[in-house]
Design an enzyme around this catalytic site. Structure first.
Site, short mmCIF file in Angstrom:
data_model
loop_
_atom_site.label_atom_id
_atom_site.label_comp_id
_atom_site.label_asym_id
_atom_site.label_seq_id
_atom_site.Cartn_x
_atom_site.Cartn_y
_atom_site.Cartn_z
N ARG A 32 0.86 -1.19 0.00
CA ARG A 32 0.00 0.00 0.00
C ARG A 32 0.89 1.24 0.00
NH1 ARG A 32 -3.83 0.14 5.06
NH2 ARG A 32 -4.95 -1.50 3.96
N ARG B 207 -1.60 7.15 9.38
CA ARG B 207 -1.72 6.54 8.04
C ARG B 207 -1.84 7.63 6.95
NH1 ARG B 207 -3.72 1.20 8.31
NH2 ARG B 207 -2.93 0.24 10.21
N LYS C 277 -3.52 2.16 14.96
CA LYS C 277 -3.52 3.02 13.78
C LYS C 277 -4.17 4.37 14.09
CE LYS C 277 -6.00 -0.07 11.45
NZ LYS C 277 -6.96 -0.76 10.56
N LYS D 3 -5.73 7.99 12.00
CA LYS D 3 -6.13 8.45 10.66
C LYS D 3 -6.55 9.91 10.66
CE LYS D 3 -7.40 3.85 9.18
NZ LYS D 3 -8.45 2.95 8.64
N CYS E 291 -15.39 -2.98 0.33
CA CYS E 291 -14.01 -3.25 0.74
C CYS E 291 -13.48 -4.43 -0.06
CB CYS E 291 -13.95 -3.54 2.23
SG CYS E 291 -14.64 -5.15 2.64
N CYS F 71 -8.16 -10.61 1.85
CA CYS F 71 -8.21 -10.11 3.23
C CYS F 71 -8.36 -11.26 4.22
CB CYS F 71 -9.37 -9.13 3.40
SG CYS F 71 -9.45 -8.56 5.11
N CYS G 2 -16.57 -7.67 6.72
CA CYS G 2 -16.54 -7.93 8.17
C CYS G 2 -16.81 -6.60 8.87
CB CYS G 2 -15.19 -8.54 8.58
SG CYS G 2 -13.89 -7.33 8.89
N CYS H 170 -13.96 -1.22 6.51
CA CYS H 170 -13.02 -0.54 5.62
C CYS H 170 -13.71 0.27 4.53
CB CYS H 170 -12.06 -1.55 5.00
SG CYS H 170 -11.07 -2.40 6.24
FE1 SRM Z 1 -9.02 -1.47 6.53
C1 SRM Z 1 -7.72 -4.03 8.33
C2 SRM Z 1 -8.24 -3.00 3.68
C3 SRM Z 1 -9.63 1.40 4.89
C4 SRM Z 1 -10.70 -0.29 9.29
N1 SRM Z 1 -8.08 -3.20 6.10
C5 SRM Z 1 -7.57 -4.09 6.98
C6 SRM Z 1 -6.75 -5.17 6.26
C7 SRM Z 1 -5.34 -4.70 6.19
C8 SRM Z 1 -6.88 -6.58 6.83
C9 SRM Z 1 -5.85 -7.02 7.83
O1 SRM Z 1 -5.59 -6.32 8.83
O2 SRM Z 1 -5.33 -8.12 7.65
C10 SRM Z 1 -7.43 -5.11 4.86
C11 SRM Z 1 -6.59 -5.57 3.69
C12 SRM Z 1 -7.48 -6.11 2.58
C13 SRM Z 1 -6.78 -6.35 1.32
O3 SRM Z 1 -6.67 -7.53 0.93
O4 SRM Z 1 -6.37 -5.41 0.65
C14 SRM Z 1 -7.93 -3.68 4.84
N2 SRM Z 1 -8.82 -0.89 4.65
C15 SRM Z 1 -8.58 -1.68 3.59
C16 SRM Z 1 -8.79 -0.96 2.29
C17 SRM Z 1 -7.86 -1.41 1.18
C18 SRM Z 1 -10.27 -1.13 1.91
C19 SRM Z 1 -10.66 -0.75 0.51
O5 SRM Z 1 -11.46 -1.52 -0.02
O6 SRM Z 1 -10.25 0.27 -0.02
C20 SRM Z 1 -8.59 0.48 2.77
C21 SRM Z 1 -7.15 0.93 2.73
C22 SRM Z 1 -7.02 2.35 3.16
C23 SRM Z 1 -5.66 2.95 2.98
O7 SRM Z 1 -5.28 3.24 1.85
O8 SRM Z 1 -4.99 3.19 4.00
C24 SRM Z 1 -9.04 0.37 4.21
N3 SRM Z 1 -9.92 0.28 7.02
C25 SRM Z 1 -10.18 1.30 6.15
C26 SRM Z 1 -11.13 2.21 6.72
C27 SRM Z 1 -11.71 3.43 6.05
C28 SRM Z 1 -10.91 4.67 6.31
O9 SRM Z 1 -9.84 4.61 6.92
O10 SRM Z 1 -11.37 5.73 5.90
C29 SRM Z 1 -11.45 1.72 7.98
C30 SRM Z 1 -12.49 2.30 8.96
C31 SRM Z 1 -12.03 3.54 9.62
C32 SRM Z 1 -11.32 3.23 10.90
O11 SRM Z 1 -10.14 2.89 10.85
O12 SRM Z 1 -11.95 3.28 11.96
C33 SRM Z 1 -10.66 0.51 8.16
N4 SRM Z 1 -9.14 -2.03 8.49
C34 SRM Z 1 -9.93 -1.44 9.44
C35 SRM Z 1 -9.85 -2.21 10.65
C36 SRM Z 1 -10.60 -1.90 11.98
C37 SRM Z 1 -9.83 -0.96 12.83
C38 SRM Z 1 -10.47 -0.76 14.18
O13 SRM Z 1 -10.40 0.32 14.71
O14 SRM Z 1 -11.01 -1.73 14.72
C39 SRM Z 1 -9.00 -3.29 10.38
C40 SRM Z 1 -8.59 -4.41 11.35
C41 SRM Z 1 -7.56 -4.00 12.33
O15 SRM Z 1 -6.95 -2.93 12.25
O16 SRM Z 1 -7.37 -4.78 13.25
C42 SRM Z 1 -8.58 -3.15 9.01
FE1 SF4 Z 2 -11.14 -7.07 5.23
FE2 SF4 Z 2 -13.07 -6.54 6.94
FE3 SF4 Z 2 -11.62 -4.55 5.92
FE4 SF4 Z 2 -13.31 -5.81 4.38
S1 SF4 Z 2 -13.87 -4.62 6.21
S2 SF4 Z 2 -11.18 -5.34 3.86
S3 SF4 Z 2 -13.25 -7.86 5.14
S4 SF4 Z 2 -10.87 -6.13 7.27
#
Ligand code: SRM
Ligand code: SF4
Length: 562
Positions: free
Chosen positions: A73, A142, A205, A207, A426, A432, A471, A475
């Site tokens: 990324r 991030r 993390k 943001k 997502c 993922c 899930c 995201c």
């Molecule tokens: Fe996310 C974890 C993909 C934006 C909340 N996210 C992940 C992981 C890395 C899974 C992992 O930890 O093993 C996913 C990888 C999937 C893959 O195969 O690519 C993943 N997140 C993404 C992306 C690619 C989704 C998309 O379809 O575009 C986004 C990448 C953003 C970037 O460029 O940095 C992405 N993730 C977000 C957002 C939206 C945002 O930031 O505006 C959120 C919700 C906002 C927030 O953080 O509260 C988000 N991702 C999470 C979480 C839950 C965090 C939490 O507070 O509980 C996880 C899991 C974790 O961190 O444990 C997670």
């Molecule tokens: Fe993976 Fe859950 Fe984020 Fe979708 S919402 S990319 S399933 S961690």
């Protein structure tokens, strides 16, 4: 705080500035994966170890290790990339990845499917394009988001510059990245300390997003730290400061919840770095380091109390914050097609379903954007909604871009039901590791079915914000969608309803753990009622709250906003 530290805390402290044994792990030819501890540290360098979940069971049966590969990324503040950078990333994805680019919900590029021995050459090559992957993941700040469309005002460039400066300021100072991926010579004792982060970085993390009214494309209320640009007489005067947004939830754990950021006050633009650093270091010092489920800033604020948090912040900043200033958001999401900027340059926002840039039989996104990048003299802007803007086009070059869009079937992406244009999914399966259900791969199917229902009630052109996540981590920011599906198990989702169209109100759970047939039955009834009982101009999310289909959400922001 008296607490037992989570294992990740011990790992960070002992990592020698995020180096760990990454070098050794990368050099181990016996396995396609890394040591467990290094998979954690790798995130700080902008990459995740993954395995192909479609193959997981079969490989287990055959007693093979999982089909490991890596996702990279980028860090790309505000999502701005040059045509040369676009072409370089496209070529790297073809050479080392699974042949396409993925635009994320935070304005970054992802390349999936990179094998371990290709990880270093890929990261090194990305750096040659003057893009890095430092801190794209991990317990640090991030990718900093900025409202994507430079059309809005002269102040846009200034806000972008602020975001860029903040992103640089909050980079980890360790030279580990340069040593491991770019072969920088390690100099004993020369490693910088981490003046902002300290030895264990952040509890989780972090943001940041900058919104420029009237479009809340960055979903500013979902950010740990949000800034709403206050522009008066065309001049950027400062920002409304928002803290404590976040989406992530764990199914069945009532201690976790999505939360909208609180508006703390107004800051002058010269205070930006000081205030942002103060918020981040307050979280660094007070965030929960024993339970990672409860370690985001939103929980720190709720545990300390907003007033206590605000006083601590003001003490660090050295002055109290005046109240937030008035502003107005029209909508979340992007605005599509051509728009003319204040300076006579043109910007074309192209819809990219789920941000997946690849060629299909009908829409040749990868080839089309490659062709555009070869002739385009402006830049590209990745939007917070997985789309791309072909930005800063001269009036006399518009026709050429139009021809390329048409030739590759890209203009077509703007047609179809309005719900398609706002939809976010997502990544979910197969890459993922946390996915419980499909999201990106299911989006086209569920959109077709929802479109059929909407058309039945004359709602084909009704803009409705729909988001799906595999899930509850959220995201695709599903809790800010008027309709959302949140994955519970294969083929089963929680149906959430009732966020607003401006991204200021969270939705609520309407039906739990239902399959597609039940989802469509529910939506059929709801769309029928909406078509017959809505008030003039009323959005779907407002309607379901007004008529009591879902209760008014707990968190309604913005006493000030109109
Ligand atoms: Fe996310 C974890 C993909 C934006 C909340 N996210 C992940 C992981 C890395 C899974 C992992 O930890 O093993 C996913 C990888 C999937 C893959 O195969 O690519 C993943 N997140 C993404 C992306 C690619 C989704 C998309 O379809 O575009 C986004 C990448 C953003 C970037 O460029 O940095 C992405 N993730 C977000 C957002 C939206 C945002 O930031 O505006 C959120 C919700 C906002 C927030 O953080 O509260 C988000 N991702 C999470 C979480 C839950 C965090 C939490 O507070 O509980 C996880 C899991 C974790 O961190 O444990 C997670
Ligand atoms: Fe993976 Fe859950 Fe984020 Fe979708 S919402 S990319 S399933 S961690």
């Amino acid at each position: 705080m008296n607490e037992v530290l989570s294992p990740v805390e011990t790992l960070k402290r002992g990592s020698r500035g995020l180096r760990g044994t990454l070098r050794e792990s990368l050099g181990d030819a016996i396995t396609g994966g890394l040591r467990e501890s290094d998979t954690q540290l790798l995130k700080f360098h902008g990459s995740y170890q993954q395995d192909d979940r479609d193959l997981r069971d079969e490989r287990r049966r055959q007693k093979l290790e999982p089909a490991y590969s890596f996702m990279i990324r980028t860090r790309l503040p505000g999502g701005v990339a040059t045509p040369a950078q676009w072409l370089a990333l496209d070529a790297l994805a073809a050479r080392y990845g699974n042949g396409g680019l993925r635009l994320t919900t935070r304005q970054a590029f992802q390349i999936h499917g990179i094998l371990k021995h290709d990880l270093k050459p890929t990261i090194a090559a990305i750096n040659q394009t003057l893009i890095d992957t430092i801190a794209a993941c991990g317990d640090v700040n991030r990718n900093v988001m900025v409202s994507a469309n430079p059309v809005e005002s002269r102040a846009h460039a200034e806000v972008q510059a602020c975001a860029q400066a903040l992103s640089e300021h909050l980079l980890p100072q360790s030279r580990a990245y340069h040593e491991i991926w770019l072969d920088e010579q390690a100099v004993i004792g020369a490693d910088a300390s981490e003046p902002v982060y300290g030895p264990t970085y952040l509890p989780r993390k972090f943001k940041i997003g900058f919104a420029i009214t009237p479009i809340n494309d960055v979903d500013v209320f979902s950010q740990d730290l949000g800034f709403i640009a206050i522009i008066e007489q065309g001049e950027l005067v400062g920002f409304n400061l928002l803290v404590g947004g976040g989406m992530g939830v764990t199914h069945g754990d009532a201690r976790t919840y999505p939360r909208l950021a609180d508006e703390l006050g107004f800051i002058r633009k010269d205070q930006l770095i000081t205030v942002a650093t103060a918020v981040l270091t307050t979280q660094r010092d007070h965030g929960n380091r024993s339970d990672r489920k409860l370690s985001r800033l939103k929980y720190t604020i709720d545990r300390l109390g907003l007033d206590v948090f605000k006083r601590a912040l003001e003490a660090l900043v050295g002055e109290s914050l005046p109240p937030p200033r008035a502003y107005r958001f029209d909508h979340t999401g992007d605005r599509f097609g051509w728009v003319e900027g204040f300076d006579g340059r043109w910007h074309y926002t192209l819809r990219i379903e789920s941000g997946r840039v690849r060629d299909t039989d009908t829409v040749r996104l990868l080839s089309g954007l490659r062709a555009i990048a070869r002739v385009h003299r402006g830049d590209f802007r990745l939007t917070p909604n997985q789309n791309v803007i072909v930005a800063n086009v001269d009036a006399n070059e518009r026709a050429l871009i139009d021809v390329l869009l048409d030739d590759h079937g890209l203009a077509h992406a703007l047609h179809g039901a309005a719900i398609r244009r706002f939809a976010l999914a997502c990544v979910a399966l197969p890459t993922c590791g946390l996915a419980m259900a499909e999201a990106e791969r299911y989006l086209p199917t569920i959109l077709d079915r929802m479109d059929a229902l909407l058309s039945r009630y004359g709602l084909h052109d009704e803009p409705i914000v729909f988001r799906i996540s595999g899930c509850p981590n959220g995201c695709s920011r599903p809790y800010l969608a008027e309709i959302a599906l949140v994955g519970k198990a294969p083929g089963r989702y929680n149906l959430m309803l009732g966020a607003d169209f401006q991204g200021r109100r969270l939705n609520r759970l309407h039906r739990e753990n239902i399959d597609e047939a039940a989802i469509l039955t529910e939506l059929d009834v709801l769309f029928a009622r909406f078509a017959s009982d809505r008030e003039a101009g009323e959005h779907f999310g407002d309607f379901v709250v007004r008529v009591g289909i879902v209760r008014a959400p707990q968190f309604i922001v913005a006493k000030l906003s109109v």
